[in-house]
Design an enzyme around this catalytic site. Structure first.
Site, PDB file in Angstrom:
ATOM      1  CE  LYS A  61      -3.371  -1.108  -0.343  1.00 32.44           C
ATOM      2  NZ  LYS A  61      -3.755  -1.591  -1.526  1.00 32.44           N
ATOM      3  CG  HIS A 122       4.050  -6.021  -1.145  1.00 30.16           C
ATOM      4  ND1 HIS A 122       4.287  -5.087  -1.755  1.00 30.16           N
ATOM      5  CD2 HIS A 122       2.861  -6.697  -1.746  1.00 30.16           C
ATOM      6  CE1 HIS A 122       3.171  -4.550  -2.332  1.00 30.16           C
ATOM      7  NE2 HIS A 122       2.343  -5.738  -2.438  1.00 30.16           N
ATOM      8  CB  SER A 152      -3.388   2.625   2.525  1.00 29.43           C
ATOM      9  OG  SER A 152      -3.578   2.052   1.319  1.00 29.43           O
TER      10      SER A 152
HETATM   11  P1  A3P Z   1      -5.108   4.548  -0.530  1.00 29.95           P
HETATM   12  O1  A3P Z   1      -5.741   3.279   0.292  1.00 29.95           O
HETATM   13  O2  A3P Z   1      -4.565   5.658   0.771  1.00 29.95           O
HETATM   14  O3  A3P Z   1      -6.139   5.214  -1.351  1.00 29.95           O
HETATM   15  P2  A3P Z   1      -0.267  -0.254  -3.404  1.00 29.95           P
HETATM   16  O4  A3P Z   1      -0.486  -0.234  -5.124  1.00 29.95           O
HETATM   17  O5  A3P Z   1       0.985  -0.373  -3.115  1.00 29.95           O
HETATM   18  O6  A3P Z   1      -1.224  -1.540  -3.229  1.00 29.95           O
HETATM   19  O7  A3P Z   1      -0.970   0.886  -3.263  1.00 29.95           O
HETATM   20  C1  A3P Z   1      -2.335   1.512  -3.101  1.00 29.95           C
HETATM   21  C2  A3P Z   1      -2.424   2.694  -2.594  1.00 29.95           C
HETATM   22  O8  A3P Z   1      -1.936   3.884  -3.629  1.00 29.95           O
HETATM   23  C3  A3P Z   1      -3.930   3.108  -2.405  1.00 29.95           C
HETATM   24  O9  A3P Z   1      -3.961   4.197  -1.413  1.00 29.95           O
HETATM   25  C4  A3P Z   1      -4.283   3.796  -3.537  1.00 29.95           C
HETATM   26  O10 A3P Z   1      -5.492   4.589  -3.831  1.00 29.95           O
HETATM   27  C5  A3P Z   1      -3.094   4.414  -4.004  1.00 29.95           C
HETATM   28  N1  A3P Z   1      -2.666   4.934  -5.528  1.00 29.95           N
HETATM   29  C6  A3P Z   1      -2.915   3.945  -6.426  1.00 29.95           C
HETATM   30  N2  A3P Z   1      -2.936   4.494  -7.584  1.00 29.95           N
HETATM   31  C7  A3P Z   1      -2.374   6.049  -7.421  1.00 29.95           C
HETATM   32  C8  A3P Z   1      -2.029   7.137  -8.171  1.00 29.95           C
HETATM   33  N3  A3P Z   1      -2.063   7.127  -9.533  1.00 29.95           N
HETATM   34  N4  A3P Z   1      -1.989   8.264  -7.357  1.00 29.95           N
HETATM   35  C9  A3P Z   1      -1.982   8.298  -6.147  1.00 29.95           C
HETATM   36  N5  A3P Z   1      -2.266   7.096  -5.152  1.00 29.95           N
HETATM   37  C10 A3P Z   1      -2.479   5.915  -6.039  1.00 29.95           C
END
Ligand code: A3P
Length: 309
Positions: A61, A122, A152
């Protein structure tokens, strides 16, 4: 991947869905990993990457999917269609992903994609298969401030039926502080890559920097990958990887993982994409307790996290 193969992949997912359950955590060298990963640990550890492979490593996340999309677009000169060829998890498989058969594992998927491959992990630094360092593979690490990362992760654990039940919010904070979540301690994770970044030529990025100035960070990634794309292409990549566009992109927003595995009605994968959402979750007392513990756990490491921008 051919259309036929994609179809059989999604059919396989559908069939196996029924057996998906919240998998327990089993420690691998002290790091709690989901049982499916722990039970296949030897084959993950033995993975031999190609020197051209690029590893994107994160604590869950922290902005993994966002970075995967940026890198894929850079490798395809900003070609939106090329990056819609398949869902993120097929274009850029997760090294340690294992699921009930017949869903292919990350290792299976990696065998079937062309070089150079974008590999997601991860795993904390000490669990990255040694072949990555022996072959001098490029590694991008993305870190996100602890409080937003925790929030998140909490919402993701609610909607993701692979991972252990998060339980109530109040109890989740101490679990995070003790590192009792899938992939272990956030503190050890961010520190592990940080202290090795120069020796191992790791590009260490921050989610908050990406939010603050995505263009600057896309250019940083481009230079690290020894690529050169035009200003116009950079602008297009920034636009295509905005939170809004990725949230609407079915090949990047994880709606391709069927319910009940990911239940976006509980919490969407593309949830908020903000810096500072922790303020909507932590009470002042929880924040104080967390900050005091944070000071202890991060003592002596000069890691410049920002919880607001
Ligand atoms: P939130 O839950 O705070 O919205 P991962 O890809 O490592 O699983 O991380 C997911 C997190 O990154 C989520 O955060 C998601 O909304 C955010 N995320 C994914 N794409 C994004 C983007 N283009 N810009 C900003 N945040 C992004």
């Amino acid at each position: 991947m051919s259309e036929e193969k994609q179809l059989s992949y999604s059919e396989a997912i559908q069939r196996a869905c029924a057996s998906i359950t919240r998998f327990p955590l089993i420690p691998v060298r002290g790091v709690p990993l989901m049982s499916l990963i722990a039970n296949n640990w030897d084959s993950i550890w033995a993975f031999r990457p190609d020197p051209s492979d690029l590893l994107i490593a994160t604590y869950p996340k922290a902005g993994t999917t966002w970075t995967q999309e940026i890198v894929d677009l850079l490798l395809h000169n900003g070609g939106a269609e090329a990056c819609k060829r398949a869902p993120t998890s097929l274009r850029s498989p997760c090294l340690e992903f294992f699921s009930p058969p017949p869903i292919p594992s990350g290792l299976d998927l990696l065998q079937n994609i062309d070089l150079p491959r974008i590999i997601k992990t991860h795993l904390p630094f000490q669990l990255v298969p040694p072949g990555f360092w022996e072959n001098k593979c490029k590694v991008i690490y993305v870190a996100r401030n602890a409080k937003d990362n925790l929030v998140s992760n909490y919402h993701f654990d609610r909607m993701n039926m692979y991972q252990p039940e998060p339980g109530p919010w109040e109890g989740y904070i101490p679990k995070f502080m003790r590192g009792e979540l899938a992939w272990g301690s956030w503190y050890d994770h961010v520190k592990g890559y940080w202290v090795e970044r120069e020796k191992k030529n790791i590009l260490y990025l921050f989610y908050e920097d990406m939010k603050e100035n995505p263009r600057r960070e896309v250019e940083r990634i481009m230079r690290y990958l020894d690529l050169s794309v035009s200003d116009e292409v950079i602008s297009r990549i920034v636009e295509l990887t905005s939170f809004k566009n990725m949230k609407e992109n079915p090949m990047a927003n994880y709606t391709f993982v069927p319910v009940p595995v990911f239940d976006h009605s509980i919490s969407p994968f593309m949830r908020k994409g903000e810096v500072g959402d922790w303020r909507n979750h932590f009470t002042p007392e929880q924040s104080k307790m967390f900050d005091e513990d944070y000071e202890r756990q991060m003592k002596g490491v000069n890691l410049p996290f920002r919880t607001l921008i």
